[in-house]
Design an enzyme around this catalytic site. Structure first.
Site, PDB file in Angstrom:
ATOM      1  N   ASP A   1       0.860  -1.168   0.000  1.00 41.25           N
ATOM      2  CA  ASP A   1       0.000   0.000   0.000  1.00 41.25           C
ATOM      3  C   ASP A   1       0.915   1.243   0.000  1.00 41.25           C
ATOM      4  O   ASP A   1       2.088   1.155   0.346  1.00 41.25           O
ATOM      5  CB  ASP A   1      -0.874  -0.050   1.261  1.00 41.25           C
ATOM      6  CG  ASP A   1      -1.703   1.192   1.449  1.00 41.25           C
ATOM      7  OD1 ASP A   1      -2.384   1.596   0.484  1.00 41.25           O
ATOM      8  OD2 ASP A   1      -1.665   1.766   2.561  1.00 41.25           O
TER       9      ASP A   1
ATOM     10  N   ASP B   1      -0.165   5.021   0.942  1.00 42.05           N
ATOM     11  CA  ASP B   1      -0.391   6.004   2.008  1.00 42.05           C
ATOM     12  C   ASP B   1      -0.513   5.337   3.370  1.00 42.05           C
ATOM     13  O   ASP B   1      -1.299   4.411   3.552  1.00 42.05           O
ATOM     14  CB  ASP B   1      -1.669   6.810   1.712  1.00 42.05           C
ATOM     15  CG  ASP B   1      -1.592   7.514   0.361  1.00 42.05           C
ATOM     16  OD1 ASP B   1      -0.600   8.220   0.127  1.00 42.05           O
ATOM     17  OD2 ASP B   1      -2.502   7.325  -0.462  1.00 42.05           O
TER      18      ASP B   1
HETATM   19 MG   LIG Z   1      -3.045   3.160   3.403  1.00 40.99          MG
END
Ligand SMILES: [Mg+2]
Ligand SMILES: [Zn+2]
Length: 195
Positions: free
Chosen positions: A10, A12
């Site tokens: 992922d 962020d």
């Molecule tokens: Mg995230």
């Protein structure tokens, strides 16, 4: 599973500091342990791919060009630490568009697998939210919740059941390094540790 061939990350809250609909390169800030961790994982021969939900595009908050500028910045910050990514895959849609790519959908990871030649089942899917963990489960990979970003919130573990819980990407690198050195070939057993 066998030793993984790819780590699906992922963006962020996992690699860079969580910002509300981050849209400008100046907002990109790598989290502690990311450069060191990714370079160690890379040295083990694993591929590194980002799969990220970017509904800010579908919501009209920023454009694909702005997203690309953010990713250029991310690439250059990682390159300074000697880290290269194999690809960044993003979903530009909002949840109500019902697409197949928004995590927990599997399309981003499957597309990366086709492009780069890895089996989505032979991945570790890493993220700070339950949708990341669910995406990893949906492709049949191993899942790792990182306790940064939303993963630092109390109660996160009532939303998801990751196979691994890590404090940083460096933690994951250490797990993988230990697993790689194991004489039995470094198999992962559900619900526990590497064996
Ligand atoms: Mg995230
Ligand atoms: Zn999508």
């Amino acid at each position: 599973m066998n030793f993984p061939s790819c780590i699906v990350l992922d963006r962020d809250g996992t690699l860079i500091r969580e910002r509300h609909y981050l849209s400008h390169p100046d907002q990109v800030e790598l989290l502690p342990g990311v450069v060191q961790g990714l370079s160690r994982i890379r040295a083990l021969g694993l591929r590194l791919v980002i799969a990220t939900n970017q509904s800010g595009i579908g919501r009209g908050y920023f454009s694909t060009e702005e997203l690309e500028a953010v990713h250029d910045r991310l690439h250059s910050l990682l390159a300074k630490g000697g880290v290269e990514l194999d690809g960044i895959y993003f979903c530009p849609h909002t949840p109500d568009m019902g697409c197949a790519c928004r995590k927990p959908g599997t399309q981003l990871i499957e597309q990366a697998g086709r492009d780069l030649g890895f089996d989505p089942k032979q991945t570790i899917v890493v993220g700070d939210k339950s949708c990341d963990i669910q995406a990893g489960k949906n492709v049949g990979g191993v899942t790792a919740l990182v306790r940064s970003g939303y993963g630092a919130r109390r109660g996160i573990l009532s939303d998801c059941e990751p196979d691994l819980i890590i404090d940083s990407i460096l933690d994951l690198a250490q797990l993988l390094t230990a697993a790689k050195g194991h004489p039995s070939g470094s198999l992962y057993e559900k619900g526990g540790a590497w064996s």
